[in-house]
Design a protein around this motif. Structure first.
Motif, PDB file in Angstrom:
ATOM      1  N   VAL A  43      41.277 -68.240 -32.991  1.00 48.20           N
ATOM      2  CA  VAL A  43      41.842 -69.600 -34.483  1.00 48.20           C
ATOM      3  C   VAL A  43      41.745 -68.323 -35.403  1.00 48.20           C
ATOM      4  O   VAL A  43      41.462 -67.905 -36.051  1.00 48.20           O
ATOM      5  N   HIS A  44      43.266 -68.286 -35.908  1.00 49.87           N
ATOM      6  CA  HIS A  44      43.619 -67.532 -36.790  1.00 49.87           C
ATOM      7  C   HIS A  44      44.764 -68.037 -37.791  1.00 49.87           C
ATOM      8  O   HIS A  44      45.171 -69.477 -37.668  1.00 49.87           O
ATOM      9  N   GLY A  45      43.928 -68.267 -39.178  1.00 51.52           N
ATOM     10  CA  GLY A  45      44.497 -68.862 -40.312  1.00 51.52           C
ATOM     11  C   GLY A  45      45.790 -67.767 -41.027  1.00 51.52           C
ATOM     12  O   GLY A  45      45.917 -66.500 -40.779  1.00 51.52           O
ATOM     13  N   LEU A  46      46.998 -68.472 -40.782  1.00 52.39           N
ATOM     14  CA  LEU A  46      48.151 -68.380 -41.750  1.00 52.39           C
ATOM     15  C   LEU A  46      48.413 -68.683 -43.262  1.00 52.39           C
ATOM     16  O   LEU A  46      48.037 -70.018 -43.615  1.00 52.39           O
ATOM     17  N   LEU A  47      47.965 -67.994 -44.427  1.00 52.85           N
ATOM     18  CA  LEU A  47      47.584 -68.096 -45.603  1.00 52.85           C
ATOM     19  C   LEU A  47      48.698 -67.487 -46.387  1.00 52.85           C
ATOM     20  O   LEU A  47      49.493 -66.035 -46.359  1.00 52.85           O
ATOM     21  N   GLY A  48      49.547 -68.463 -47.712  1.00 50.03           N
ATOM     22  CA  GLY A  48      50.450 -68.153 -48.592  1.00 50.03           C
ATOM     23  C   GLY A  48      50.931 -69.575 -48.740  1.00 50.03           C
ATOM     24  O   GLY A  48      50.809 -70.304 -49.296  1.00 50.03           O
ATOM     25  N   ASN A  50      54.311 -71.798 -51.035  1.00 51.92           N
ATOM     26  CA  ASN A  50      55.384 -71.816 -50.806  1.00 51.92           C
ATOM     27  C   ASN A  50      56.438 -71.392 -50.667  1.00 51.92           C
ATOM     28  O   ASN A  50      56.005 -70.305 -51.991  1.00 51.92           O
ATOM     29  N   GLY A  51      56.877 -71.292 -49.164  1.00 53.96           N
ATOM     30  CA  GLY A  51      58.397 -70.003 -49.505  1.00 53.96           C
ATOM     31  C   GLY A  51      57.503 -69.055 -48.896  1.00 53.96           C
ATOM     32  O   GLY A  51      59.039 -67.965 -49.151  1.00 53.96           O
ATOM     33  N   ALA A  52      56.501 -68.594 -48.545  1.00 53.25           N
ATOM     34  CA  ALA A  52      56.113 -67.371 -48.155  1.00 53.25           C
ATOM     35  C   ALA A  52      56.292 -67.249 -46.820  1.00 53.25           C
ATOM     36  O   ALA A  52      56.667 -65.405 -46.636  1.00 53.25           O
ATOM     37  N   GLY A  53      57.240 -68.352 -46.362  1.00 53.26           N
ATOM     38  CA  GLY A  53      57.513 -67.709 -44.597  1.00 53.26           C
ATOM     39  C   GLY A  53      55.957 -68.381 -43.880  1.00 53.26           C
ATOM     40  O   GLY A  53      57.012 -68.504 -42.509  1.00 53.26           O
ATOM     41  N   LYS A  54      55.922 -68.884 -43.835  1.00 57.04           N
ATOM     42  CA  LYS A  54      54.180 -69.952 -43.390  1.00 57.04           C
ATOM     43  C   LYS A  54      55.488 -70.689 -41.824  1.00 57.04           C
ATOM     44  O   LYS A  54      55.425 -70.685 -40.778  1.00 57.04           O
ATOM     45  N   THR A  55      55.825 -71.697 -42.844  1.00 53.21           N
ATOM     46  CA  THR A  55      56.200 -72.898 -42.147  1.00 53.21           C
ATOM     47  C   THR A  55      57.858 -72.402 -41.028  1.00 53.21           C
ATOM     48  O   THR A  55      57.615 -72.974 -39.713  1.00 53.21           O
ATOM     49  N   THR A  56      58.482 -70.984 -41.773  1.00 54.21           N
ATOM     50  CA  THR A  56      59.803 -70.613 -41.005  1.00 54.21           C
ATOM     51  C   THR A  56      59.254 -69.913 -39.145  1.00 54.21           C
ATOM     52  O   THR A  56      59.886 -70.146 -38.609  1.00 54.21           O
ATOM     53  N   LEU A 171      49.263 -75.849 -36.387  1.00 54.68           N
ATOM     54  CA  LEU A 171      49.035 -77.023 -37.730  1.00 54.68           C
ATOM     55  C   LEU A 171      49.297 -76.382 -38.467  1.00 54.68           C
ATOM     56  O   LEU A 171      48.297 -75.434 -39.162  1.00 54.68           O
ATOM     57  N   ASP A 172      50.727 -76.924 -39.163  1.00 53.55           N
ATOM     58  CA  ASP A 172      50.938 -76.509 -40.529  1.00 53.55           C
ATOM     59  C   ASP A 172      50.340 -77.500 -41.161  1.00 53.55           C
ATOM     60  O   ASP A 172      50.624 -78.988 -41.493  1.00 53.55           O
ATOM     61  N   GLU A 173      49.478 -77.072 -42.274  1.00 52.27           N
ATOM     62  CA  GLU A 173      48.631 -77.934 -43.492  1.00 52.27           C
ATOM     63  C   GLU A 173      47.708 -79.016 -42.926  1.00 52.27           C
ATOM     64  O   GLU A 173      48.646 -80.273 -42.894  1.00 52.27           O
ATOM     65  N   PRO A 174      47.299 -78.858 -41.470  1.00 52.04           N
ATOM     66  CA  PRO A 174      46.198 -80.290 -41.449  1.00 52.04           C
ATOM     67  C   PRO A 174      45.854 -80.736 -41.282  1.00 52.04           C
ATOM     68  O   PRO A 174      45.569 -81.312 -41.475  1.00 52.04           O
ATOM     69  N   THR A 204      47.847 -73.091 -44.174  1.00 51.15           N
ATOM     70  CA  THR A 204      46.933 -73.749 -45.544  1.00 51.15           C
ATOM     71  C   THR A 204      46.894 -73.169 -46.683  1.00 51.15           C
ATOM     72  O   THR A 204      47.273 -72.118 -46.693  1.00 51.15           O
ATOM     73  N   HIS A 205      46.846 -74.020 -47.351  1.00 51.47           N
ATOM     74  CA  HIS A 205      46.212 -73.399 -48.965  1.00 51.47           C
ATOM     75  C   HIS A 205      45.392 -73.826 -49.613  1.00 51.47           C
ATOM     76  O   HIS A 205      44.372 -72.656 -50.227  1.00 51.47           O
ATOM     77  N   ASP A 206      44.342 -73.779 -48.500  1.00 49.65           N
ATOM     78  CA  ASP A 206      42.683 -73.954 -48.687  1.00 49.65           C
ATOM     79  C   ASP A 206      41.922 -73.156 -48.307  1.00 49.65           C
ATOM     80  O   ASP A 206      41.613 -72.113 -47.207  1.00 49.65           O
TER      81      ASP A 206
END
Length: 323
Positions: A43-48, A50-56, A171-174, A204-206
């Motif tokens: 289970v890996h979290g990608l934090l950043g 808006n505009g950091a590149g997560k969704t891309t 999961l993008d901002e689930p 996530t931002h959380d």
């Protein structure tokens, strides 16, 4: 499901540029040579921000976008060269209202998506019932989706992402729009998915969510990876940024604390309580000694959470949060 020596997700020198060939000066670089490896069953979290590149990054991994450069592989398959091999392996939850049909029921939504993945008859009905139960929507299975709250829609998104029984779930901002109880249930679900051997990538931002469910966390800003590590290790590595909180601190002592090298900020409330932020190793000890020498007995040190870790890493690299 079993784990494998082949990484679930392997990204190498990945770049993505948005823009027109006719106007290269208007191009926006969303990803800047990202390297990232996520093991099977992790289970890996990608934090950043808006505009950091997560969704891309997620869209490239799930074959929605093509990279401008570099490679991305899912379970050993190149997302650009072999998208048909990747798609059955991966489940996608982008959140919001995208991907749901409001005029039909959750059961019908899942039946539609299941049919697209080749499920039919009793197998599809059984899978639909199982997923509705798993996300807590069994009692609303035959109500129209357009009457659902945002949190309920997000639960249905989670069920949709699991329809194909994927090995990798993105999961993008689930938990956007979920109430605290639903968010807790989501965390339980993630633990269950890990126990089944699935790989889960969560953007996530959380920070609390990431600390609660992730084995590893990657902090990303402006299309670049800042650091990847276990949440508790990140906090420990940032121990130089501890806070010291104390009550009934004389004004003269507060001024003395401000002059200590390595104290980055000090806030003193009208009741005499202070919060001291340090930014150098060894400073915490000096602050504590000064407080004790002044007769202050009510004090505590607070280790930074992921939110503070992220803030300090971005600030220390001189980066503005944004694209």
């Amino acid at each position: 499901m079993t784990t494998s020596d082949v990484p679930a997700i392997e990204v190498t020198a990945l770049t993505r540029v948005f823009g027109s060939r006719r106007r290269p000066d208007a191009a926006v670089t969303a990803l800047r040579g990202i390297d990232l490896t996520i093991g099977a069953g992790e289970v890996h979290g990608l934090l950043g921000p808006n505009g950091a590149g997560k969704t891309t990054l997620c869209k490239i991994i799930t074959t929605v976008l093509l990279p401008s450069g570099g490679t991305a592989r899912v379970c050993g398959h190149d997302v650009a060269a072999a998208p048909r091999a990747v798609k059955p392996l991966i489940g996608i939850v982008f959140g919001g209202d995208r991907g749901l049909y409001g005029r039909i029921t959750p059961r019908q939504n899942l039946a539609l998506w299941g049919a697209l993945y080749g499920l039919h008859g009793r197998r599809l009905a059984s899978r639909t019932d199982e997923l509705l139960e798993r996300v807590g929507l069994s009692e609303r299975a035959d109500d129209r989706v357009d009457g659902f709250s945002r949190g309920m829609k997000q639960r249905l998104h989670l069920a949709r992402g699991l329809v194909s029984d994927p090995r990798v779930l993105v999961l993008d901002e689930p938990t956007t729009g979920m109430d605290p109880l639903a968010a807790f249930d989501f965390r339980t679900l993630v633990q269950e998915l890990r126990a089944e051997g699935r790989t889960v990538l969560i953007t996530t931002h959380d920070m609390a969510e990431a600390e609660a469910v992730c084995d590893l966390v990657t902090l990303i800003d402006r299309g670049q990876v800042l650091v990847t590590d276990r949440p508790e290790v990140l906090a420990r590595r940032m121990s130089a940024y501890e806070r010291v909180e104390a009550a009934r601190v004389p004004a003269s002592t507060a001024e003395e604390l401000r002059r200590i090298p390595g104290v980055s900020s000090l806030d003193r409330a009208p009741d005499g309580s202070v919060t001291v932020e340090v930014s150098a190793a060894g400073t915490t000890g000096e602050v504590l000694r000064t407080l004790v020498a002044a007769g202050v007995t009510s004090l505590a040190t607070v280790r930074p959470g992921l939110a503070e870790v992220y803030r300090h890493l971005v600030r220390d690299r001189g980066m503005r949060v944004g694209r």
